[in-house]
Design an enzyme around this catalytic site. Structure first.
Site, PDB file in Angstrom:
ATOM      1  N   CYS A  88      44.817  16.624 -14.321  1.00 37.08           N
ATOM      2  CA  CYS A  88      45.248  15.515 -15.164  1.00 37.08           C
ATOM      3  C   CYS A  88      45.668  16.109 -16.500  1.00 37.08           C
ATOM      4  O   CYS A  88      44.832  16.686 -17.211  1.00 37.08           O
ATOM      5  CB  CYS A  88      44.118  14.504 -15.344  1.00 37.08           C
ATOM      6  N   GLY A  89      46.969  16.002 -16.804  1.00 33.36           N
ATOM      7  CA  GLY A  89      47.496  16.632 -18.019  1.00 33.36           C
ATOM      8  C   GLY A  89      46.985  15.958 -19.271  1.00 33.36           C
ATOM      9  O   GLY A  89      46.450  16.607 -20.175  1.00 33.36           O
ATOM     10  N   HIS A 208      51.159   9.207  -6.643  1.00 36.49           N
ATOM     11  CA  HIS A 208      51.744   8.907  -7.954  1.00 36.49           C
ATOM     12  C   HIS A 208      53.249   8.672  -7.766  1.00 36.49           C
ATOM     13  O   HIS A 208      53.918   9.490  -7.129  1.00 36.49           O
ATOM     14  CB  HIS A 208      51.570  10.072  -8.937  1.00 36.49           C
ATOM     15  N   ASP A 234      50.548   4.874 -16.287  1.00 29.11           N
ATOM     16  CA  ASP A 234      50.177   5.851 -17.308  1.00 29.11           C
ATOM     17  C   ASP A 234      50.811   5.442 -18.630  1.00 29.11           C
ATOM     18  O   ASP A 234      52.029   5.274 -18.715  1.00 29.11           O
ATOM     19  CB  ASP A 234      50.656   7.245 -16.865  1.00 29.11           C
ATOM     20  N   CYS A 238      52.565  11.379 -18.890  1.00 27.80           N
ATOM     21  CA  CYS A 238      51.931  11.942 -17.693  1.00 27.80           C
ATOM     22  C   CYS A 238      52.172  13.461 -17.586  1.00 27.80           C
ATOM     23  O   CYS A 238      53.283  13.906 -17.276  1.00 27.80           O
ATOM     24  CB  CYS A 238      52.422  11.245 -16.420  1.00 27.80           C
ATOM     25  N   GLY A 239      51.110  14.210 -17.812  1.00 31.22           N
ATOM     26  CA  GLY A 239      51.243  15.672 -17.805  1.00 31.22           C
ATOM     27  C   GLY A 239      51.601  16.230 -16.440  1.00 31.22           C
ATOM     28  O   GLY A 239      52.488  17.084 -16.320  1.00 31.22           O
ATOM     29  N   THR A 240      50.918  15.739 -15.387  1.00 38.74           N
ATOM     30  CA  THR A 240      51.242  16.256 -14.054  1.00 38.74           C
ATOM     31  C   THR A 240      52.599  15.717 -13.590  1.00 38.74           C
ATOM     32  O   THR A 240      53.323  16.398 -12.871  1.00 38.74           O
ATOM     33  CB  THR A 240      50.124  15.913 -13.047  1.00 38.74           C
TER      34      THR A 240
END
Ligand code: PYC
Length: 312
Positions: A88-89, A208, A234, A238-240
């Site tokens: 999770c970014g 996602h 989010d 969203c990092g990922t």
């Protein structure tokens, strides 16, 4: 009365709750094994921490656990209202800000083990955090699926620490006011992917959905809306999801090592991303800022009918 010590933060608008003390012991084994044990045996604890009445569907939890490898700063298991996340970014940026807030780390380089690999984090002197994510790659480009009520939708399947299906044509403008419509679209896309048997590597569920469109701010490269498993969107870019997007852009030749990608989220907040080449795809680095919002104790009272959260 069970007491659980947590620190809350938000990263670009998306909340993270780090469990500092009071989590159930997870025994030995790799982080992937301990994550499976946590999800299998401690669903009540997971829900009690992140769902109502102590949390909400939007909240991402992070268990602070011993790392897999000696010398790493920490281990983390990320979870939400319906289960576990791989990486999770925004959560890693929140975790680093939390450890700094607690005085456990200072500016500089830190390594964090997650169930899907080790990520590197650089806490800058200005408080911003750069996370060098796990290797990210596109497994399938331009996959067309029939989505009831929406016709043919085309997207890419990519790994950025979680599995994503990335749609480049949004059904409406990417404004937060359109979140209910965008959520319904993403849910329909996700259901259609599952019915059509479109998966990540090894049959992994794509959980996602990321929809992209033009940025509102011309200084940025793209704007997105990401629906997470559990149906909350989010609030951050969203990092990922940004990592998965970078992997797709590199595969298309539209983003090069050395470039900077500015990903705008649905609230207008921005993550900056860069990429390094790697044997298993690209290694994206995501930079953002988190702010601590609370440090508190959650109380779990056995007499409370909602002790383990809601919905069950
Ligand atoms: O920032 O990677 C992320 C993330 C995943 C789900 C919510 N945020």
């Amino acid at each position: 009365m069970q007491r659980v010590r947590v620190v809350d933060s938000h990263t670009a608008g998306e909340p993270t709750r780090v469990v500092i003390e009071g989590a159930p012991p997870l025994g030995d084994g790799s982080l992937a094994t301990r994550r499976e044990r946590f999800l299998r045996e401690h669903g009540d604890f997971r829900r009690a921490v992140v769902t109502e009445p102590r949390g909400s569907d939007v909240l991402v939890g992070a268990l602070l656990v011993p790392p897999d490898h000696p010398g790493r700063t920490a281990g983390a298991i990320f979870f939400n209202n319906v289960g576990g996340l791989g990486m999770c970014g925004h959560g890693t940026i929140g975790l680093v800000a939390t450890l700094a807030h607690l005085g456990r780390i200072g500016a500089g380089h830190h390594s964090i083990d997650t169930p899907v690999g080790t990520v590197e984090a650089e806490l800058r002197r200005d408080g911003r955090v750069t996370v060098r994510n796990v290797a990210s790659h596109r497994t399938r480009g331009s996959v067309a699926i029939a989505v009831p009520g929406h016709g043919a939708v085309v997207g890419d399947v990519a790994w950025g620490g979680n599995w994503f299906y990335l749609v480049r044509e949004a059904p409406c403008e990417l404004r937060v006011e359109n979140a209910p419509r965008l959520t319904a679209f993403c849910r329909a896309v996700r259901d259609a992917l599952w019915s059509a048997g479109v998966t990540g590597t090894g049959g992994a569920r794509i959980d996602h959905i990321e929809v992209s469109g033009p940025p509102f701010d011309p200084a940025n490269d793209s704007r997105n809306f990401v629906l997470c498993p559990g149906d909350a969107f989010d609030r951050s870019p969203c990092g990922t999801g940004t990592s998965a997007r970078i992997a797709c852009e590199v595969a298309d030749g539209t983003f090069r090592v050395g470039d900077v990608w500015r990903q705008e989220g649905i609230l207008g907040t921005v993550f900056e991303a860069t990429a390094e080449p790697g044997p298993d795809g690209v290694r994206p680095s995501i930079t953002g800022a988190a702010y601590v919002t609370a440090e508190t104790e959650l109380l779990f009272d056995d007499a409370d009918p909602f002790r383990s959260g809601w919905p069950p």
